[in-house]
Design a protein around this motif. Structure first.
Motif, PDB file in Angstrom:
ATOM      1  N   LYS A  35      -3.178  -4.578   5.782  1.00  0.00           N
ATOM      2  CA  LYS A  35      -3.346  -3.864   4.513  1.00  0.00           C
ATOM      3  C   LYS A  35      -4.696  -3.135   4.562  1.00  0.00           C
ATOM      4  CE  LYS A  35       0.336  -5.651   2.631  1.00  0.00           C
ATOM      5  NZ  LYS A  35       1.541  -4.905   2.650  1.00  0.00           N
ATOM      6  N   PRO A  36      -4.896  -2.133   3.688  1.00  0.00           N
ATOM      7  CA  PRO A  36      -6.181  -1.425   3.690  1.00  0.00           C
ATOM      8  C   PRO A  36      -7.340  -2.339   3.309  1.00  0.00           C
ATOM      9  CG  PRO A  36      -4.526  -0.184   2.471  1.00  0.00           C
ATOM     10  CD  PRO A  36      -3.929  -1.527   2.774  1.00  0.00           C
TER      11      PRO A  36
ATOM     12  N   GLU B 112      -1.881   3.592   4.228  1.00  0.00           N
ATOM     13  CA  GLU B 112      -1.674   3.461   2.782  1.00  0.00           C
ATOM     14  C   GLU B 112      -2.868   3.977   1.978  1.00  0.00           C
ATOM     15  OE1 GLU B 112       0.136  -0.014   4.998  1.00  0.00           O
ATOM     16  OE2 GLU B 112      -1.830   0.890   4.902  1.00  0.00           O
ATOM     17  N   ALA B 113      -3.985   4.277   2.626  1.00  0.00           N
ATOM     18  CA  ALA B 113      -5.190   4.740   1.940  1.00  0.00           C
ATOM     19  C   ALA B 113      -5.802   5.913   2.710  1.00  0.00           C
ATOM     20  CB  ALA B 113      -6.193   3.602   1.811  1.00  0.00           C
TER      21      ALA B 113
ATOM     22  N   THR C 125      -7.422  -0.265   8.370  1.00  0.00           N
ATOM     23  CA  THR C 125      -6.355  -1.261   8.387  1.00  0.00           C
ATOM     24  C   THR C 125      -6.914  -2.617   8.795  1.00  0.00           C
ATOM     25  OG1 THR C 125      -4.745   0.436   8.963  1.00  0.00           O
ATOM     26  CG2 THR C 125      -4.110  -1.844   9.367  1.00  0.00           C
ATOM     27  N   CYS C 126      -6.740  -3.611   7.926  1.00  0.00           N
ATOM     28  CA  CYS C 126      -7.168  -4.981   8.224  1.00  0.00           C
ATOM     29  C   CYS C 126      -6.363  -5.482   9.422  1.00  0.00           C
ATOM     30  CB  CYS C 126      -6.946  -5.877   7.005  1.00  0.00           C
ATOM     31  SG  CYS C 126      -7.256  -7.632   7.323  1.00  0.00           S
TER      32      CYS C 126
ATOM     33  N   ALA D 263     -11.474   3.367   4.156  1.00  0.00           N
ATOM     34  CA  ALA D 263     -10.414   2.365   4.060  1.00  0.00           C
ATOM     35  C   ALA D 263      -9.703   2.318   5.409  1.00  0.00           C
ATOM     36  CB  ALA D 263      -9.437   2.719   2.942  1.00  0.00           C
TER      37      ALA D 263
ATOM     38  N   HIS E 180     -11.480  -1.910   2.436  1.00  0.00           N
ATOM     39  CA  HIS E 180     -12.516  -0.927   2.129  1.00  0.00           C
ATOM     40  C   HIS E 180     -13.843  -1.402   2.718  1.00  0.00           C
ATOM     41  CE1 HIS E 180      -9.957   1.461  -0.505  1.00  0.00           C
ATOM     42  NE2 HIS E 180      -9.405   0.292  -0.814  1.00  0.00           N
TER      43      HIS E 180
ATOM     44  N   ALA F 261      -8.255   6.287   9.094  1.00  0.00           N
ATOM     45  CA  ALA F 261      -7.825   5.763   7.792  1.00  0.00           C
ATOM     46  C   ALA F 261      -6.577   4.899   7.896  1.00  0.00           C
ATOM     47  CB  ALA F 261      -7.555   6.917   6.824  1.00  0.00           C
ATOM     48  N   ALA F 262      -6.512   3.902   7.009  1.00  0.00           N
ATOM     49  CA  ALA F 262      -5.290   3.105   6.883  1.00  0.00           C
ATOM     50  C   ALA F 262      -4.201   4.032   6.335  1.00  0.00           C
ATOM     51  CB  ALA F 262      -5.524   1.938   5.920  1.00  0.00           C
TER      52      ALA F 262
ATOM     53  N   TRP G 106     -10.629   8.799  -0.486  1.00  0.00           N
ATOM     54  CA  TRP G 106     -11.931   8.139  -0.346  1.00  0.00           C
ATOM     55  C   TRP G 106     -12.973   8.878  -1.176  1.00  0.00           C
ATOM     56  CZ3 TRP G 106     -12.464   7.733   5.705  1.00  0.00           C
ATOM     57  CH2 TRP G 106     -11.450   6.918   6.213  1.00  0.00           C
TER      58      TRP G 106
END
Length: 184
Positions: free
Chosen positions: A88-89, A42-43, A82-83, A80, A91, A39-40, A48
């Motif tokens: 950033k997250p 921040e998310a 990490t880009c 979610a 999805h 998971a990211a 989820w």
């Protein structure tokens, strides 16, 4: 006739297939620890949506061959991650639809897996379907998660760093100057 009860964490795949039975359910994403680790920050996985899954057993009888034990696995959910561009997250929807054939031995599984488009596994006494589903979800994650278009502009290098780079003399320019003065 007494009906069997199947438990995903200790699944008798051969009995499930013989009964042509199926199981389905949902789990919170956070309960699958290895998936939750992806998971990211921040998310987190606790935010989820729940993961949906189903298993269906089947015995296939090919002509002139012995009966084959098959398991149809489907699962879906949203994660979610990490880009890798903007950090950033992002999805991502995950949908799995797999047929898995079970055979008697590891050697037979290895031999058949090479030639087959389907997954081939050795038939265990009891299968932890939760672990199998988590493995399939992990394999379905994108290698490089990223937005099609990032929601925020990508961060640029600080102007201070750019100025510092410009202030440093070019080592090749210094070398050229030394070369000129040595020849003059």
């Amino acid at each position: 006739m007494k009906t069997r009860t199947f438990v995903p964490e200790k699944l008798d795949v051969a009995a499930l297939a013989q009964d042509a039975a199926s199981l389905s359910g949902q789990w919170p994403a956070a309960s699958l620890e290895r998936l939750a680790d992806a998971a990211a920050p921040e998310a987190p996985a606790s935010g989820w949506p729940v993961l949906q899954w189903s298993l269906a057993g089947e015995v296939r009888q090919p002509k002139g061959g012995k009966a084959q034990t098959w398991l149809h696995l489907t699962a879906s959910g949203e994660v979610a991650l990490t880009c890798q561009r903007c950090l950033k997250p992002v999805h991502e929807a995950i949908d799995i639809d797999r047929w898995i054939r079970f055979v008697e031995t590891e050697a037979e599984a290895a031999e058949l897996d090479v030639d087959s488009d389907d997954d081939v596994l050795a038939l265990p006494r009891h299968l932890d379907a939760r672990e199998l589903i988590e493995d399939e979800l992990l394999l379905a994650l994108p290698l490089v998660p990223r937005h099609e278009v990032c929601p925020e502009p990508l961060p640029l290098a600080d102007d201070a760093e750019d100025a510092e780079v410009e202030e440093r003399p070019n080592p090749f320019a210094i070398l050229a100057a030394l070369k000129r003065t040595g020849q003059g």
